[in-house]
Design a protein around this motif. Structure first.
Motif, short mmCIF file in Angstrom:
data_model
loop_
_atom_site.label_atom_id
_atom_site.label_comp_id
_atom_site.label_asym_id
_atom_site.label_seq_id
_atom_site.Cartn_x
_atom_site.Cartn_y
_atom_site.Cartn_z
N SER A 121 -1.23 -2.20 16.18
CA SER A 121 -1.47 -0.76 16.12
C SER A 121 -0.39 0.03 16.84
O SER A 121 0.36 -0.51 17.67
CB SER A 121 -2.85 -0.42 16.69
N ASP A 172 0.91 -1.20 9.94
CA ASP A 172 0.44 -0.17 10.86
C ASP A 172 1.01 1.17 10.43
O ASP A 172 2.06 1.25 9.80
CB ASP A 172 0.89 -0.49 12.29
N ASN A 176 -2.68 5.54 14.81
CA ASN A 176 -3.45 4.32 15.09
C ASN A 176 -4.25 3.85 13.87
O ASN A 176 -5.41 3.45 13.97
CB ASN A 176 -4.39 4.51 16.29
N ARG A 177 -3.59 3.91 12.72
CA ARG A 177 -4.22 3.47 11.48
C ARG A 177 -3.58 2.17 10.99
O ARG A 177 -2.44 1.87 11.28
CB ARG A 177 -4.08 4.54 10.40
N VAL A 179 -3.14 0.21 7.13
CA VAL A 179 -3.23 0.42 5.69
C VAL A 179 -3.03 -0.92 5.02
O VAL A 179 -2.16 -1.70 5.42
CB VAL A 179 -2.18 1.43 5.18
N THR A 190 -7.41 2.56 3.96
CA THR A 190 -6.90 2.89 5.28
C THR A 190 -8.02 2.65 6.29
O THR A 190 -9.19 2.93 6.01
CB THR A 190 -6.41 4.34 5.37
N LEU A 191 -7.65 2.16 7.45
CA LEU A 191 -8.58 1.90 8.54
C LEU A 191 -8.10 2.66 9.77
O LEU A 191 -7.05 2.35 10.32
CB LEU A 191 -8.65 0.39 8.83
N ASP A 192 -8.87 3.66 10.18
CA ASP A 192 -8.51 4.52 11.29
C ASP A 192 -9.15 3.99 12.56
O ASP A 192 -10.38 3.97 12.70
CB ASP A 192 -8.98 5.95 11.00
N PRO A 198 -14.49 3.22 13.98
CA PRO A 198 -13.41 3.17 12.98
C PRO A 198 -13.87 3.69 11.62
O PRO A 198 -15.03 3.51 11.22
CB PRO A 198 -13.06 1.68 12.92
N GLN A 199 -12.96 4.32 10.91
CA GLN A 199 -13.26 4.92 9.62
C GLN A 199 -12.42 4.28 8.53
O GLN A 199 -11.23 4.02 8.71
CB GLN A 199 -12.99 6.43 9.67
N LEU A 236 0.59 9.45 3.22
CA LEU A 236 -0.35 9.46 4.34
C LEU A 236 -0.45 10.83 4.99
O LEU A 236 -1.39 11.07 5.77
CB LEU A 236 0.05 8.41 5.37
N SER A 239 -3.30 12.22 2.22
CA SER A 239 -4.01 11.10 1.61
C SER A 239 -5.16 11.56 0.71
O SER A 239 -5.61 10.82 -0.16
CB SER A 239 -4.54 10.16 2.69
#
Length: 404
Positions: A121, A172, A176-177, A179, A190-192, A198-199, A236, A239
């Motif tokens: 990250s 990364d 701090n996402r 993909v 995408t993972l936030d 986390p989203q 991004l 998005s």
């Protein structure tokens, strides 16, 4: 639920044990090691023996060998922010933490049945691993290797029921996402990791994304497509607009050649406002205008390109190739788009890596059991190092680069 925090705790005693094992000194002892920084260090993967070599790029020197890393037949490495620790992703699902200064295995966890790379990250807190079996991404604490988040790559299959997809192209991204792409589901997720919870955002992509890259500024995530001639791009910064297709039909109407090894988009090249891509099934490097992502040119090369990499000063593009013509490297001038030299580093060239400021390129030749160092100004070899079936070469300068 697709997100599971703190699913598994690792035993502290096991981590301490790993710190004591797995080091072969190559004539070096802890007491004799001088103080040194990490800026010119790196790791070379020895794919057949489950080991990595710790090297010094300034002195062209092997510092030590770290063993016990499992199946490294398709391995990659990312680094901690300070460049001390390398996180090695093995094909057997192993995530190994290597201490470059002590040349020891500082931790290891086998987290899946088959993995295909990973990322660290932006803030250095998390290490994510992309998995084939079972399909999905797992995120670990970079310090302890404790599991923090599990993201199963679940989608609706052809029969209408749930299915799991292989995940590929994990990088990364700013904020701090992470993909990544779902090969079987034709999607980009995408993972936030910036928030406590986390989203995930799921987006439809093209046919069979097989690998991906992120542009040096962290804005565009681009996935290569195995099922069609073209690439899927996610902006991004915007998005919410979804995924768009770029370079559509670049091989339309042409005879597609056999693909013996899939190109690696992570080693792509951006130079002078242009992007250089390996063409799938064609003996060409594609050139795109990065302003509108239109195809502007094609460069004929001697084989199916695998890695297409730009030098730090953007003047040269170095290209490696798939079997059966994988014993050469071709160097392209980014201004004239002409091949200016063909090099022969050895049998089965697998990887290249520029030194941090680009004065040299290190090239691995698996079947010649050596790594050759080239001067990028003269294009002549300046050093050779012995290695057991070397493949990936990864320098600590990657610690400060997005997407590597």
């Amino acid at each position: 639920m697709y997100l599971i925090r703190n699913v598994r705790l690792l035993m502290v005693g096991a981590l301490l044990l790993f710190g004591l094992l797995g080091c072969q000194s190559l004539g070096d002892t802890t007491a004799s090691r001088p103080l040194m920084g990490t800026g010119d260090l790196g790791l070379i993967v020895e794919r057949a023996t489950g080991s990595v070599l710790v090297i010094n790029t300034t002195r062209h020197e092997l510092l030590g060998r770290v063993e016990g890393l499992g199946d490294l037949s398709h391995a990659s490495v990312v680094y901690s922010r300070d460049g001390r620790f390398g996180y090695v992703f093995g094909r057997d699902g192993g995530l190994s933490k290597v201490d470059l200064l002590t040349r020891t295995l500082a931790g290891r966890v086998v987290q899946s049945g088959n993995s295909i790379g990973g990322a660290i990250s932006q803030d250095g807190r998390y290490v994510a691993v992309s998995n084939y079996e079972p399909g999905g991404v797992k995120v670990f604490d970079s310090n302890t290797l404790e599991l923090e988040v599990e993201v199963p790559a679940v989608y609706v299959g052809e029969d209408g029921g749930p299915a799991r997809s292989k995940t590929v192209g994990l990088v990364d991204a700013p904020g701090n996402r992470f993909v990544f792409s779902l090969f079987d589901a034709n999607q980009i997720w995408t993972l936030d990791m910036a928030e406590d919870t986390p989203q995930i955002v799921r987006l439809e992509a093209g046919d069979a994304p097989y690998d991906a890259l992120i542009t040096p500024d962290g804005r565009y995530y681009i996935a290569g497509l195995f099922g069609e001639d073209g690439l899927s791009m996610l902006d991004l910064w915007h998005s919410g607009q979804g995924v768009t297709e770029i370079l559509p039909g670049y091989g339309k109407g042409e005879q597609r050649l056999p693909v013996y090894k899939m190109p690696h988009l992570e080693g792509w090249a951006v130079a002078d406002g242009r992007a250089f891509f390996p063409a799938v099934g064609h003996h060409q490097v594609l050139v795109a205008n990065t302003e509108d992502w239109s195809l502007s040119d094609r460069i004929d090369v001697q084989g199916q390109p695998v890695f297409v990499m730009a030098s730090p000063d953007n003047r040269q593009i170095w290209v490696s190739f798939a079997h059966p013509r994988n014993d050469v490297i071709q160097v392209i001038d980014s201004q004239t788009l002409e091949v200016i030299k063909t090099l022969e580093p050895g049998k089965a060239v697998l990887h290249m890596e520029y030194t941090p400021r680009g004065e040299e390129v290190w090239v691995s030749a698996r079947d010649s059991n050596r790594v050759t160092v080239y001067n990028t100004r003269t294009l002549e070899p300046v050093a050779e190092l012995e290695a057991e079936k070397p493949s990936g070469i990864f320098f600590t300068s990657r610690a400060h680069t997005l997407g590597l």
